[in-house]
Design a protein around this motif. Structure first.
Motif, mmCIF file in Angstrom:
data_model
loop_
_atom_site.group_PDB
_atom_site.id
_atom_site.type_symbol
_atom_site.label_atom_id
_atom_site.label_comp_id
_atom_site.label_asym_id
_atom_site.label_seq_id
_atom_site.Cartn_x
_atom_site.Cartn_y
_atom_site.Cartn_z
ATOM 1 N N LEU A 133 1.048 -1.233 0.028
ATOM 2 C CA LEU A 133 0.090 0.126 -0.011
ATOM 3 C C LEU A 133 0.867 1.116 0.056
ATOM 4 C CD1 LEU A 133 -2.962 -1.149 2.364
ATOM 5 C CD2 LEU A 133 -3.167 -0.817 -0.092
ATOM 6 N N VAL A 134 2.016 1.168 0.485
ATOM 7 C CA VAL A 134 2.929 2.438 0.663
ATOM 8 C C VAL A 134 3.291 2.980 -0.743
ATOM 9 C CG1 VAL A 134 5.065 1.153 0.787
ATOM 10 C CG2 VAL A 134 4.820 3.266 1.776
ATOM 11 N N PHE A 135 3.223 1.948 -1.918
ATOM 12 C CA PHE A 135 3.664 2.361 -3.022
ATOM 13 C C PHE A 135 2.388 2.837 -3.886
ATOM 14 C CE2 PHE A 135 6.440 -0.973 -1.881
ATOM 15 C CZ PHE A 135 7.595 -0.176 -1.751
ATOM 16 N N GLU A 136 1.204 3.249 -3.388
ATOM 17 C CA GLU A 136 0.124 3.806 -3.977
ATOM 18 C C GLU A 136 0.549 5.448 -4.345
ATOM 19 O OE1 GLU A 136 -3.418 3.033 -1.611
ATOM 20 O OE2 GLU A 136 -4.091 1.987 -2.695
ATOM 21 N N GLY A 137 0.430 5.784 -5.630
ATOM 22 C CA GLY A 137 0.708 7.223 -5.713
ATOM 23 C C GLY A 137 2.187 7.339 -6.069
ATOM 24 N N SER A 138 2.917 6.466 -6.203
ATOM 25 C CA SER A 138 4.360 6.470 -6.399
ATOM 26 C C SER A 138 4.651 6.351 -7.889
ATOM 27 C CB SER A 138 4.964 5.328 -5.775
ATOM 28 O OG SER A 138 4.806 3.947 -6.513
ATOM 29 N N GLY A 139 3.777 5.847 -8.830
ATOM 30 C CA GLY A 139 4.103 5.808 -10.002
ATOM 31 C C GLY A 139 4.864 4.470 -10.319
ATOM 32 N N LEU A 140 4.924 3.510 -9.504
ATOM 33 C CA LEU A 140 5.769 2.428 -9.477
ATOM 34 C C LEU A 140 4.951 1.127 -9.637
ATOM 35 C CD1 LEU A 140 8.591 3.041 -6.841
ATOM 36 C CD2 LEU A 140 8.543 3.284 -9.129
ATOM 37 N N LEU A 141 3.679 1.051 -9.146
ATOM 38 C CA LEU A 141 2.607 0.178 -9.394
ATOM 39 C C LEU A 141 2.267 -0.119 -10.836
ATOM 40 C CD1 LEU A 141 0.622 0.992 -6.225
ATOM 41 C CD2 LEU A 141 1.878 -1.094 -6.335
ATOM 42 N N HIS A 142 2.763 -1.332 -11.129
ATOM 43 C CA HIS A 142 2.523 -1.763 -12.510
ATOM 44 C C HIS A 142 2.097 -3.359 -12.749
ATOM 45 C CE1 HIS A 142 3.448 1.905 -14.303
ATOM 46 N NE2 HIS A 142 4.206 2.058 -13.522
ATOM 47 N N ASP A 143 1.425 -3.972 -13.751
ATOM 48 C CA ASP A 143 1.252 -5.223 -13.649
ATOM 49 C C ASP A 143 2.539 -6.041 -14.589
ATOM 50 O OD1 ASP A 143 0.861 -4.806 -16.462
ATOM 51 O OD2 ASP A 143 -1.433 -5.148 -16.267
ATOM 52 N N SER A 144 2.384 -7.076 -14.659
ATOM 53 C CA SER A 144 3.653 -7.837 -15.276
ATOM 54 C C SER A 144 3.597 -7.684 -16.692
ATOM 55 C CB SER A 144 3.243 -9.396 -15.125
ATOM 56 O OG SER A 144 2.040 -9.791 -15.675
ATOM 57 N N ASP A 145 2.809 -7.067 -17.618
ATOM 58 C CA ASP A 145 2.970 -6.538 -18.703
ATOM 59 C C ASP A 145 4.076 -5.609 -18.862
ATOM 60 O OD1 ASP A 145 1.066 -8.265 -19.792
ATOM 61 O OD2 ASP A 145 -0.566 -6.503 -19.968
ATOM 62 N N GLU A 146 4.385 -4.816 -17.972
ATOM 63 C CA GLU A 146 5.507 -3.765 -17.958
ATOM 64 C C GLU A 146 6.757 -4.532 -17.876
ATOM 65 O OE1 GLU A 146 5.164 -0.038 -17.984
ATOM 66 O OE2 GLU A 146 4.284 -0.997 -19.495
ATOM 67 N N LEU A 147 6.720 -5.468 -17.090
ATOM 68 C CA LEU A 147 7.994 -6.249 -16.461
ATOM 69 C C LEU A 147 8.369 -7.096 -17.936
ATOM 70 C CD1 LEU A 147 9.954 -7.471 -14.847
ATOM 71 C CD2 LEU A 147 8.256 -9.116 -14.175
ATOM 72 N N VAL A 148 7.317 -7.695 -18.314
ATOM 73 C CA VAL A 148 7.743 -8.652 -19.714
ATOM 74 C C VAL A 148 8.372 -7.668 -20.580
ATOM 75 C CG1 VAL A 148 6.818 -10.021 -21.441
ATOM 76 C CG2 VAL A 148 6.176 -10.424 -19.191
ATOM 77 N N ALA A 149 8.015 -6.333 -20.775
ATOM 78 C CA ALA A 149 8.350 -5.477 -21.938
ATOM 79 C C ALA A 149 9.701 -4.712 -21.471
ATOM 80 C CB ALA A 149 7.133 -4.479 -22.187
ATOM 81 N N ALA A 150 9.927 -4.954 -20.014
ATOM 82 C CA ALA A 150 11.185 -4.488 -19.566
ATOM 83 C C ALA A 150 11.089 -2.648 -19.557
ATOM 84 C CB ALA A 150 12.535 -4.683 -20.231
ATOM 85 N N ARG A 151 9.805 -2.292 -19.167
ATOM 86 C CA ARG A 151 9.475 -0.800 -18.832
ATOM 87 C C ARG A 151 9.436 -0.631 -17.332
ATOM 88 N NH1 ARG A 151 5.788 -1.791 -23.385
ATOM 89 N NH2 ARG A 151 4.188 -2.267 -21.732
ATOM 90 N N PHE A 152 10.506 -0.143 -16.875
ATOM 91 C CA PHE A 152 10.678 0.095 -15.377
ATOM 92 C C PHE A 152 10.405 1.571 -15.220
ATOM 93 C CE2 PHE A 152 12.950 -3.772 -16.152
ATOM 94 C CZ PHE A 152 12.476 -4.549 -15.136
ATOM 95 N N HIS A 153 9.944 1.986 -13.925
ATOM 96 C CA HIS A 153 9.776 3.247 -13.827
ATOM 97 C C HIS A 153 10.710 4.100 -12.647
ATOM 98 C CE1 HIS A 153 6.287 2.888 -16.675
ATOM 99 N NE2 HIS A 153 6.460 1.506 -16.039
ATOM 100 N N HIS A 154 10.696 5.366 -12.516
ATOM 101 C CA HIS A 154 11.091 5.993 -11.295
ATOM 102 C C HIS A 154 9.821 6.631 -10.642
ATOM 103 C CE1 HIS A 154 15.330 5.812 -12.481
ATOM 104 N NE2 HIS A 154 15.075 5.894 -13.682
ATOM 105 N N PRO A 155 9.956 6.959 -9.157
ATOM 106 C CA PRO A 155 8.802 7.416 -8.684
ATOM 107 C C PRO A 155 8.547 8.780 -9.016
ATOM 108 C CG PRO A 155 10.928 6.999 -7.173
ATOM 109 C CD PRO A 155 11.123 6.459 -8.607
ATOM 110 N N GLU A 156 7.250 9.032 -8.787
ATOM 111 C CA GLU A 156 6.817 10.703 -8.723
ATOM 112 C C GLU A 156 7.364 11.435 -7.553
ATOM 113 O OE1 GLU A 156 4.718 11.664 -10.839
ATOM 114 O OE2 GLU A 156 3.807 9.710 -11.733
#
Length: 172
Positions: A133-156
């Motif tokens: 829950l601490v990651f809500e609003g972080s911009g880091l919560l994504h599903d496995s489609d992002e992982l398979v595509a190797a699209r990682f994110h930096h936090p807001e």
């Protein structure tokens, strides 16, 4: 996209690091789904190593007992050559990471602090039971489609500031 963190440390970046946890996902079925996602990720990114980073070896005592350890689950599937299990210090793994993925590990904080982009997986829910829950609003919560595509994110930026990732000049 989310804000950029600090520049990652220089060096070869050739790995996706999965920070495995003993507590989440909890069920064997969910963990096998995670294994399947890791296999798909490795196959979709043959130029990258996909590392299941475990806290310790099987015979090492652990803080939390792992009822369904990833090394054993991986023995049940056809594992591509670029998918492996390793232990050791998280810092050493992050030094080679193009990105870190986990359900809810504090390794996210270490990755953010060193500028390594992240995915906090939502495939198993965003709830207290998943400890994410601490990651809500972080911009880091994504599903496995992002992982398979190797699209990682930096936090807001706002999440960074709310979670003590601020300029050293703002220290009191």
């Amino acid at each position: 996209d989310a804000a950029q963190g600090p520049a990652p440390l220089p060096g070869v970046r050739d790995r996706i690091v999965f920070a495995a946890q003993a507590l989440v996902p909890e069920s064997r079925e969910e963990r096998m789904r995670m294994v399947e996602v890791l296999v798909r990720t490795a196959r979709a990114n043959p130029d990258l190593e996909v590392v299941v980073k475990v806290r310790g070896t099987t015979d090492e005592p652990q803080t939390h007992a792992d009822q369904h350890p990833y090394p054993a689950l991986l023995e049940e599937v056809d594992v591509p050559p670029n998918l492996m299990v390793e232990s050791g210090p998280m810092a050493a793994h992050l030094a080679r990471a193009v990105g870190l993925v986990t359900v809810s590990s504090t390794a996210i904080l270490e990755a953010v602090a060193t500028g390594v982009p992240v995915i906090a997986l939502t495939d198993f829910g965003v709830e207290a039971r998943q400890i994410n829950l601490v990651f809500e609003g972080s911009g880091l919560l994504h599903d496995s489609d992002e992982l398979v595509a190797a699209r990682f994110h930096h936090p807001e930026d706002s999440w960074r500031a709310d979670n003590y990732f601020h300029s050293p000049g703002d220290d009191t």
